[in-house]
Design an enzyme around this catalytic site. Structure first.
Site, mmCIF file in Angstrom:
data_model
loop_
_atom_site.group_PDB
_atom_site.id
_atom_site.type_symbol
_atom_site.label_atom_id
_atom_site.label_comp_id
_atom_site.label_asym_id
_atom_site.label_seq_id
_atom_site.Cartn_x
_atom_site.Cartn_y
_atom_site.Cartn_z
ATOM 1 N N HIS A 123 0.883 -1.170 0.000
ATOM 2 C CA HIS A 123 0.000 0.000 0.000
ATOM 3 C C HIS A 123 0.926 1.228 0.000
ATOM 4 O O HIS A 123 2.041 1.182 0.518
ATOM 5 C CB HIS A 123 -0.820 -0.055 1.292
ATOM 6 C CG HIS A 123 -1.870 0.991 1.460
ATOM 7 N ND1 HIS A 123 -1.581 2.282 1.828
ATOM 8 C CD2 HIS A 123 -3.220 0.926 1.351
ATOM 9 C CE1 HIS A 123 -2.713 2.970 1.931
ATOM 10 N NE2 HIS A 123 -3.724 2.173 1.639
ATOM 11 N N ASP A 200 3.524 -4.537 7.959
ATOM 12 C CA ASP A 200 2.298 -3.753 7.831
ATOM 13 C C ASP A 200 1.134 -4.724 8.056
ATOM 14 O O ASP A 200 0.823 -5.553 7.199
ATOM 15 C CB ASP A 200 2.240 -3.132 6.420
ATOM 16 C CG ASP A 200 0.924 -2.420 6.161
ATOM 17 O OD1 ASP A 200 -0.025 -2.595 6.950
ATOM 18 O OD2 ASP A 200 0.847 -1.698 5.149
ATOM 19 N N GLN A 203 -4.040 -5.193 7.030
ATOM 20 C CA GLN A 203 -5.017 -6.164 6.512
ATOM 21 C C GLN A 203 -4.892 -7.519 7.200
ATOM 22 O O GLN A 203 -5.632 -8.446 6.863
ATOM 23 C CB GLN A 203 -4.841 -6.353 4.990
ATOM 24 C CG GLN A 203 -5.078 -5.109 4.173
ATOM 25 C CD GLN A 203 -6.535 -4.638 4.212
ATOM 26 O OE1 GLN A 203 -7.438 -5.384 4.579
ATOM 27 N NE2 GLN A 203 -6.766 -3.388 3.841
ATOM 28 N N LYS A 226 -9.905 -1.142 10.676
ATOM 29 C CA LYS A 226 -9.949 -2.304 9.799
ATOM 30 C C LYS A 226 -10.150 -3.587 10.597
ATOM 31 O O LYS A 226 -10.106 -4.690 10.059
ATOM 32 C CB LYS A 226 -8.649 -2.395 8.986
ATOM 33 C CG LYS A 226 -8.507 -1.258 7.980
ATOM 34 C CD LYS A 226 -7.317 -1.452 7.097
ATOM 35 C CE LYS A 226 -6.922 -0.211 6.339
ATOM 36 N NZ LYS A 226 -7.841 0.140 5.256
ATOM 37 N N CYS A 364 -4.864 2.549 -3.656
ATOM 38 C CA CYS A 364 -3.651 3.008 -2.935
ATOM 39 C C CYS A 364 -2.477 2.078 -3.212
ATOM 40 O O CYS A 364 -1.665 1.805 -2.306
ATOM 41 C CB CYS A 364 -3.884 3.108 -1.438
ATOM 42 S SG CYS A 364 -4.972 4.445 -1.002
HETATM 43 N N1 PLP Z 1 -1.453 -0.762 4.652
HETATM 44 C C1 PLP Z 1 -2.393 -1.521 4.080
HETATM 45 C C2 PLP Z 1 -2.035 -2.896 3.582
HETATM 46 C C3 PLP Z 1 -3.690 -1.034 3.936
HETATM 47 O O1 PLP Z 1 -4.629 -1.791 3.343
HETATM 48 C C4 PLP Z 1 -3.991 0.261 4.409
HETATM 49 C C5 PLP Z 1 -5.336 0.830 4.214
HETATM 50 O O2 PLP Z 1 -6.090 0.435 3.358
HETATM 51 C C6 PLP Z 1 -2.977 0.996 5.037
HETATM 52 C C7 PLP Z 1 -1.731 0.454 5.140
HETATM 53 C C8 PLP Z 1 -3.255 2.344 5.591
HETATM 54 O O3 PLP Z 1 -4.119 2.250 6.687
HETATM 55 P P1 PLP Z 1 -4.734 3.538 7.361
HETATM 56 O O4 PLP Z 1 -5.374 4.332 6.280
HETATM 57 O O5 PLP Z 1 -5.713 2.996 8.355
HETATM 58 O O6 PLP Z 1 -3.608 4.262 8.016
#
Ligand code: PLP
Length: 405
Positions: A123, A200, A203, A226, A364
């Site tokens: 992401h 990260d 998900q 999430k 993203c």
């Molecule tokens: N990393 C991953 C794999 C994501 O799917 C997301 C959000 O969709 C993020 C990071 C960013 O998360 P947040 O917007 O809650 O900071």
């Protein structure tokens, strides 16, 4: 044996509504999941009866809030199996958690000529912060590629990790491909070369049991919204050995020990990284979401979500001209796809007319779009409150829309 979904859905009253005259089918869980009553009630009750700014206060409400906030930290510590609560830092979410590490770890440990490794399926939140620190320090960002099937090339990882690599940052589950990465293997490979690893978990945290000590990851980032919790709250887990040596990220109140105009000394972890008034109501809500998950049998929910994914994949594959992006053997409840001749935005809008919420766009993850040479995708993502009937309706809707075009 499947869980009693009808009963579970009663905890999520938002799902029981009509959108555009049709029963809502919520398939945008990778963007944000819905919150059970247990989370909403806990936050409301807190706001109705307890709210007071935390730490260093003498009055009743502030003390109660401090207690609840630190108790929430304890719940997160247990959930992640961190060895101590001080290794659990509250942030606004995964994005801030990764920015904290990129900025702060980068400040202390990344220098000109060094390298940072991320994967091609990240992401943007796990790419851009690293790009910025690399540019600032004169370091290089290296990329671990994935195959067309959506699997990371671990043989390439061996080549990429060298004495120049200062950190490896990789996602547990891809938000576009749904790939569940073999993070245990990846961490072991990196550690063999003394390279710290950030996972990260945006998900991953809602769907799998996490044990940061067993994984031995150096950092783990997650977002409350999430995992059936509120927005605006997340966590960074970090090993004390790193956090103690990293400079502050944001600065101001709470993160200090003593301030004079000549000099400031900083607080201990985790407070060193929690400048200003934290979103304590969110932290309390997140703890309630974790308690909710703890009351479920996560492995049964995981199996059920897997069955939902298998059913949706089987159905979608029956549609002529539909391409699924990412078919890794280990996949979580995400299907990204396109249908030939239908613009993803049109598809998303028309599905919405039928009460079906999916995500469309670049998700993203521009590098993933580039990998497959597409501009946009449609993404359906599942949670344990979705049903097989919803998948059937979704499939029939796609067939109907395809015929329309
Ligand atoms: N990393 C991953 C794999 C994501 O799917 C997301 C959000 O969709 C993020 C990071 C960013 O998360 P947040 O917007 O809650 O900071």
């Amino acid at each position: 044996m499947f869980p009693d979904i009808t009963k579970l859905r009663k905890d999520f009253p938002i799902l029981d509504q009509s959108v555009n005259g049709k029963p809502l089918i919520y398939l945008d869980n990778a963007a944000t999941s819905q919150r059970p009553l247990q989370v909403i009630d806990r936050m409301n009750e807190f706001s109705l009866k307890i709210n007071g700014n935390i730490h260093r206060a003498t009055h009743f409400l502030a003390n109660k809030t401090t207690e609840a906030f630190e108790c929430a930290r304890g719940t997160l510590r247990t959930f992640l199996n961190a060895s101590e609560s001080s290794e659990v830092i509250f942030t606004h979410g995964t994005t801030e958690s990764i920015n904290l590490v990129a900025h702060s770890f980068g400040e202390a440990f990344i220098n000109a000529g060094d390298e940072v490794v991320v994967s091609e399926m990240e992401h943007h939140a796990n790419i851009v912060p690293w790009q910025i620190i690399c540019n600032r320090k004169g370091a290089t960002l290296k990329v671990l590629r994935f195959t067309d099937q959506g699997v990371l090339d671990l043989a390439e990882l061996d080549q990429l990790l060298t004495h120049k690599t200062k950190i490896l940052a990789v996602t547990q589950v891809s938000n576009t491909l749904g790939t569940v990465n073999p993070i245990q293997k990846i961490i072991t490979k990196a550690h063999e070369k003394n390279i710290p690893v950030l996972i990260d978990g945006a998900q991953g945290a809602a769907h799998f049991r996490i044990d940061v000590q067993e994984l031995d990851c150096d950092f783990y980032a997650l977002s409350g919204h999430k995992m059936y919790g509120p927005t605006g709250i997340g966590v960074l887990y970090g090993k004390r050995k790193w956090l103690d040596r990293m400079p502050p990220f944001l600065s101001g109140g709470e993160m200090i020990d003593r301030v004079t105009f000549g000099n400031t000394t900083f607080n201990e972890i985790p407070y060193k990284f929690e400048a200003g008034t934290p979103h304590y109501t969110g932290a309390i809500g997140l703890a309630a979401a974790i308690e909710y998950l703890n009351n479920q049998d996560i492995s049964i929910l995981e199996k059920y979500e897997h069955e939902l994914l298998a059913e949706a994949t089987m159905r979608l594959k029956q549609i002529d001209g539909l391409t699924i992006y990412g078919e890794a053997p280990e996949k979580s409840g995400v299907i990204s796809f396109n249908i030939e001749g239908i613009h993803p935005f049109d598809l998303g809008t028309l599905l919405d007319q039928l009460g079906i919420a999916v995500r469309t766009g670049r998700l993203c993850a521009d590098p993933v779009m580039d990998h497959y040479g597409v501009e946009n995708m449609v993404r359906a993502s599942f949670a344990f409150y979705n049903t097989f009937k919803e998948i059937e309706t979704f499939y029939k809707a796609l067939i109907r829309l395809k015929t329309m075009f």
